[in-house]
Design an enzyme around this catalytic site. Structure first.
Site, PDB file in Angstrom:
ATOM      1  N   GLY A 158       0.777  -1.240   0.000  1.00 37.51           N
ATOM      2  CA  GLY A 158       0.000   0.000   0.000  1.00 37.51           C
ATOM      3  C   GLY A 158       0.802   1.279   0.000  1.00 37.51           C
ATOM      4  O   GLY A 158       0.255   2.363  -0.225  1.00 37.51           O
TER       5      GLY A 158
ATOM      6  N   THR B 273      -5.627  -2.978  -1.954  1.00 38.47           N
ATOM      7  CA  THR B 273      -4.681  -2.197  -2.755  1.00 38.47           C
ATOM      8  C   THR B 273      -4.615  -2.735  -4.182  1.00 38.47           C
ATOM      9  O   THR B 273      -4.733  -1.979  -5.155  1.00 38.47           O
ATOM     10  CB  THR B 273      -3.285  -2.255  -2.092  1.00 38.47           C
ATOM     11  OG1 THR B 273      -3.418  -1.846  -0.737  1.00 38.47           O
ATOM     12  CG2 THR B 273      -2.299  -1.376  -2.810  1.00 38.47           C
TER      13      THR B 273
ATOM     14  N   GLU C  92       0.581  -7.334  10.888  1.00 38.35           N
ATOM     15  CA  GLU C  92       1.598  -8.324  10.489  1.00 38.35           C
ATOM     16  C   GLU C  92       2.402  -8.784  11.711  1.00 38.35           C
ATOM     17  O   GLU C  92       2.905  -9.885  11.765  1.00 38.35           O
ATOM     18  CB  GLU C  92       2.540  -7.742   9.425  1.00 38.35           C
ATOM     19  CG  GLU C  92       1.901  -7.581   8.041  1.00 38.35           C
ATOM     20  CD  GLU C  92       1.695  -8.900   7.281  1.00 38.35           C
ATOM     21  OE1 GLU C  92       2.551  -9.786   7.376  1.00 38.35           O
ATOM     22  OE2 GLU C  92       0.661  -9.022   6.598  1.00 38.35           O
TER      23      GLU C  92
ATOM     24  N   HIS D   5      -6.300  -6.343   5.830  1.00 37.49           N
ATOM     25  CA  HIS D   5      -5.655  -6.552   7.135  1.00 37.49           C
ATOM     26  C   HIS D   5      -6.566  -6.069   8.287  1.00 37.49           C
ATOM     27  O   HIS D   5      -6.445  -6.539   9.408  1.00 37.49           O
ATOM     28  CB  HIS D   5      -4.344  -5.760   7.228  1.00 37.49           C
ATOM     29  CG  HIS D   5      -3.173  -6.427   6.570  1.00 37.49           C
ATOM     30  ND1 HIS D   5      -3.063  -6.570   5.208  1.00 37.49           N
ATOM     31  CD2 HIS D   5      -2.049  -6.984   7.099  1.00 37.49           C
ATOM     32  CE1 HIS D   5      -1.915  -7.177   4.926  1.00 37.49           C
ATOM     33  NE2 HIS D   5      -1.288  -7.437   6.054  1.00 37.49           N
TER      34      HIS D   5
HETATM   35  N1  DGL Z   1      -4.082  -6.209   2.731  1.00 36.67           N
HETATM   36  C1  DGL Z   1      -3.794  -5.221   1.797  1.00 36.67           C
HETATM   37  C2  DGL Z   1      -4.962  -4.398   1.368  1.00 36.67           C
HETATM   38  O1  DGL Z   1      -6.058  -4.901   1.467  1.00 36.67           O
HETATM   39  C3  DGL Z   1      -2.531  -4.507   1.737  1.00 36.67           C
HETATM   40  C4  DGL Z   1      -1.776  -4.034   2.883  1.00 36.67           C
HETATM   41  C5  DGL Z   1      -0.457  -3.572   2.332  1.00 36.67           C
HETATM   42  O2  DGL Z   1       0.259  -4.421   1.814  1.00 36.67           O
HETATM   43  O3  DGL Z   1      -0.184  -2.381   2.387  1.00 36.67           O
HETATM   44  O4  DGL Z   1      -4.832  -3.300   0.907  1.00 36.67           O
END
Ligand code: DGL
Length: 271
Positions: free
Chosen positions: A44, A76, A152, A188
């Site tokens: 992101g 993203t 994470e 996330h």
């Molecule tokens: N889980 C991801 C999303 O839905 C990305 C988080 C990341 O890698 O910045 O955007």
């Protein structure tokens, strides 16, 4: 006709497991192959070109496992790299549009918040679609950059003061604007939903992109007559770094005892 091939699901890391969880719950006869690009998370904060390059590699990896469909379980990727779907030979499911549909249905005061990554907010993907469906909606957006590494790292506890304070800071614009619906626009973030709900209070509906997307996946498989009737499903997990910590967090999130043989570390740089 039954199609026993797996559903391919990918994300930059652990976040996509919130989508995988809903797909497993809703479609217990489907096998899945999950890829988390834990060696290159976050996506992101990266440029459009880099996110597209990573997305293509993720998709190629899943295709090498003969999947019947690819789910971009990443807000993203869904926001800035969904056009890579034109290059793949299987149906592609993204997470933005289905979650927006759910938010538009849920809102009463037409004030909708979007909490997502930097790249997602920059793309305006949720906002554009909300305004197409509900032109007089007020859309408040904020990027929750530090929430991705927090998840994470496994810091998701709603009683943890660091978690609560960080979440509070990112949620302030939504509270000030009195949104009644908040899209967790990064996969996330459902892992922080207890903390987010605590800060936002009872009157706010949180939209989990995984739930809305799993319904869409099921509909697509039914329409394509491609559901599996397999009695012996497999759930395979691949990561690009640190399989151990992934195993620990995935077991907790999916509420099942994953053993070491179910998570494999792979290198997809050459794909
Ligand atoms: N889980 C991801 C999303 O839905 C990305 C988080 C990341 O890698 O910045 O955007």
């Amino acid at each position: 006709m039954s199609d026993k091939r797996s559903i391919g699901i990918f994300d930059s890391g652990l976040g996509g497991l919130t989508v995988a969880k809903e797909i497993i719950r809703m479609l217990p006869s489907e096998s899945i192959v999950y890829f988390g690009d834990t060696g290159r998370v976050p996506y992101g904060t990266r440029s459009l070109e880099t996110i597209k390059k990573y997305t293509r590699q993720d998709e190629r990896f899943l295709l090498s496992h003969n999947v019947k469909m690819i789910v971009a379980a990443c807000g993203t990727v869904s926001s800035v790299a969904a056009d890579t779907a034109n290059e793949i030979p299987v149906p592609f499911v993204e997470v933005v549009s289905h979650s927006v549909n759910a938010a538009v249905k849920a809102t009463v005061n037409k004030k909708i918040g979007v909490l997502a990554t930097n790249a997602t907010i920059r793309s305006g993907s949720h906002k554009k679609r909300i305004l197409e469906l509900l032109p007089d909606a007020v859309v408040i957006e904020n990027s929750g950059t530090l929430l991705v590494p927090l998840v994470e790292e496994g810091w998701c506890d709603a009683d943890d003061v660091v978690v609560l304070k960080t979440v509070e800071r990112y949620l302030k614009p939504f509270i000030d604007a009195r949104v009644d619906t908040l899209i967790l626009g990064c996969t996330h973030f459902p892992m922080l939903s207890k903390a987010i709900a605590k800060v936002m209070g009872n009157g706010v509906t949180l939209i989990n992109m995984g739930t809305a997307t799993a319904v869409a996946v099921k509909d697509m498989l039914i329409k394509a007559d491609a559901l599996s009737d397999d009695q012996t499903v497999t759930h395979s997990f691949f990561v690009s770094d640190k399989a151990d910590s992934f195993l620990h967090l995935a077991s907790r999130l999916l509420e099942k005892d994953l053993d070491e043989s179910s998570v494999e570390q792979v290198d997809i740089n050459g794909l």
